[in-house]
Each structure stands twice: as C-alpha cells, then as structure tokens.
Design an enzyme around this catalytic site. Sequence first.
Site, mmCIF file in Angstrom:
data_model
loop_
_atom_site.group_PDB
_atom_site.id
_atom_site.type_symbol
_atom_site.label_atom_id
_atom_site.label_comp_id
_atom_site.label_asym_id
_atom_site.label_seq_id
_atom_site.Cartn_x
_atom_site.Cartn_y
_atom_site.Cartn_z
ATOM 1 N N SER A 100 31.212 37.672 47.444
ATOM 2 C CA SER A 100 30.235 37.469 48.513
ATOM 3 C C SER A 100 30.107 38.741 49.357
ATOM 4 O O SER A 100 29.090 38.952 50.005
ATOM 5 C CB SER A 100 30.687 36.322 49.409
ATOM 6 O OG SER A 100 31.953 36.625 49.972
ATOM 7 N N GLY A 158 31.893 31.052 52.582
ATOM 8 C CA GLY A 158 32.772 29.960 53.014
ATOM 9 C C GLY A 158 32.094 28.962 53.939
ATOM 10 O O GLY A 158 32.517 27.812 54.044
ATOM 11 N N CYS A 205 35.961 36.194 43.884
ATOM 12 C CA CYS A 205 35.741 35.397 45.084
ATOM 13 C C CYS A 205 36.327 34.007 44.836
ATOM 14 O O CYS A 205 35.860 33.292 43.935
ATOM 15 C CB CYS A 205 34.245 35.308 45.368
ATOM 16 S SG CYS A 205 33.813 34.253 46.765
ATOM 17 N N ASN A 206 37.339 33.650 45.598
ATOM 18 C CA ASN A 206 37.972 32.331 45.426
ATOM 19 C C ASN A 206 36.983 31.213 45.714
ATOM 20 O O ASN A 206 36.979 30.184 45.036
ATOM 21 C CB ASN A 206 39.157 32.193 46.379
ATOM 22 C CG ASN A 206 40.299 33.122 46.020
ATOM 23 O OD1 ASN A 206 41.224 32.725 45.342
ATOM 24 N ND2 ASN A 206 40.234 34.371 46.461
ATOM 25 N N CYS A 209 41.943 34.410 49.554
ATOM 26 C CA CYS A 209 40.593 34.942 49.737
ATOM 27 C C CYS A 209 40.727 36.425 49.458
ATOM 28 O O CYS A 209 41.665 37.070 49.962
ATOM 29 C CB CYS A 209 40.108 34.696 51.169
ATOM 30 S SG CYS A 209 38.604 35.592 51.594
ATOM 31 N N THR A 210 39.810 36.973 48.663
ATOM 32 C CA THR A 210 39.993 38.363 48.221
ATOM 33 C C THR A 210 39.841 39.383 49.358
ATOM 34 O O THR A 210 40.182 40.544 49.197
ATOM 35 C CB THR A 210 39.028 38.689 47.073
ATOM 36 O OG1 THR A 210 37.687 38.358 47.485
ATOM 37 C CG2 THR A 210 39.389 37.911 45.821
#
Length: 275
Positions: free
Chosen positions: A19, A51, A81-82, A191-192
């Site tokens: 993102s 998110g 992206c988680n 989260c990256t």
Amino acid sequence: MSDIENPTGDTRPIGVFDSGLGGLTVARAIATVLPRESVYYFGDTKRCPYGTRTEDEVRSFALQAGRWLSKHDVKIMVIACNTATAVCAESLRAELSMPVVGIEPAVLPGARTTRTGIIGVMATTKTLASAKYRHLKSIAPKEVRIIDCPCPGLMDCVEAGEFRTPHTMALLREYVESLVEAGADTLVLGCTHYPMLAAAIRLTAGPGIRLIDPAPAVARQLKRRLDEPGLLNDTKKAPARIFCTTDANEARERILRLLWTDNAVLQKLDGSVRP
Ligand code: DGL
C-alpha cells in the site's frame, strides 16, 4: 559466449507491491537473498493506509496493482503487505496469471521464540480481524498466549518519515508498553512498515524483547518458488531496481534513499499509467 548472449533462467523482474513504502523492507530482504534479481516496486502511496479501507477497496486496489505489475512483465508478484495478503491473496491468485507470494504475521516463529510464553502481534486492525489471521492463531501452540495489538496511526508515521518524533514515540508507548507489561518477550512485526521503527520499538520495549520481521523468510520462500520452475535469473547482468508510487514527496524520497541507496529514485506514476 557471455552470460548476456546466452541467458539462462528468467531475467524478468520480481514485482513487489505494498500500500505504501513498507514493502521496501521486504524488497530489501529480497535483494539480499536474490542479489541478481531485478525488482519492480509498486507502492500505492496515494491510497494508503489500506488498514482503514473496506475489504472491497483493498481487493480492488491490490488487483489493479497486480494487473499493472503484470503489464510490466514481472515473473512473480510479492504482496509485501500483510493487510492485502490477509484480505485478498486468494483473489489475486485466482485473477492473475502469474504466481503470487504473500506475507503474514510471523506468529508461529514468534511462538517458537518466546520464553515467557507470551507474544504480541503488532499489525493493522484489518489484518488482525481477518479470517486468515484467525486461522494462523488457531494452529499456533495452545500454550502460547497471543496478544493482538492493532496499531492505528503507526504506518502513517512511517510514510511521513517520522521514525522517532514525539508523536511516534507516544504511539509506541501506548502500543508496546502494554504488551511488555503483560509479559510479552517477543513482538511480531505484522505490518511491513514497522521494521522501519525497529530502533524506536526496541527503545520503548526495553532490553530482552525480541522483534520478529518475516521479510527474510518471505525472501527465502520466494527463492524456492522461483528455483523450482527454473525462474531464477542466472545471468550476471546488473539487476534493475525500479520504484514506482502513486504519490511522492520529499519524505518518501528520503525513506527510499535510507532503505536503499543514496541514488535510488522514486518514480511518481502519472494519471495515464496509474492503475
Ligand atoms: N504495509 C502494510 C501491511 O503490511 C500497511 C497496511 C496499511 O496500508 O494500512 O499491512
């Protein structure tokens, strides 16, 4: 005959999507594990954070990113992206013709690492609320207590280049101190974006707390995925590293130079090529 005249393997780039700029922490691990591979990075900075988006929005944006990367002839897509992985990795696999690798909070490695038997998982609210994450927790050892820690606002601090400002430190105190007070000795960075705050998180958490970033494991998994079907780039030609975002500013250019090299350039996509 030189390697360039007689290339073996697949010289097409690896597509990395996030993102925003958090996926750079994954791209960096990929470049370490696969130094010969070219990387085409796509960060949807104009529409982040994901998110706080609806699932339909995340799915639609991620699909657009996948199609854009596909148009640029990448051989595989890494969802760095988680949140997008949790919401729509399966949709991307179904819709796109290239292989897709995702990322998820390192709950199982965290559970193996903890000595107190308590781990904290820092991630977006959307990741923590996903069915994928619930499944991950259901297969973790039952004796390990997993504390979910949604971290609203933290990815925005990273995107603004605020790695250690009073605002960032206040948010970290709010999120991290309660995990440590509850007995967590292992914090999973789900989260990256958060590995860019690793120093500040360590400072807040105090000594003896282990941080787990899944990026190196994702890069190793990617290597296996490319190796099996013979998709690794076996030439010695210098790899290309291209970074594109849907929005750019001075802070983001600084972040790229910090994570990559001083001469790395952020290319802002104009309307005609934006997905
Ligand atoms: N880097 C993304 C992740 O790993 C950030 C999510 C967001 O855009 O909110 O989840």
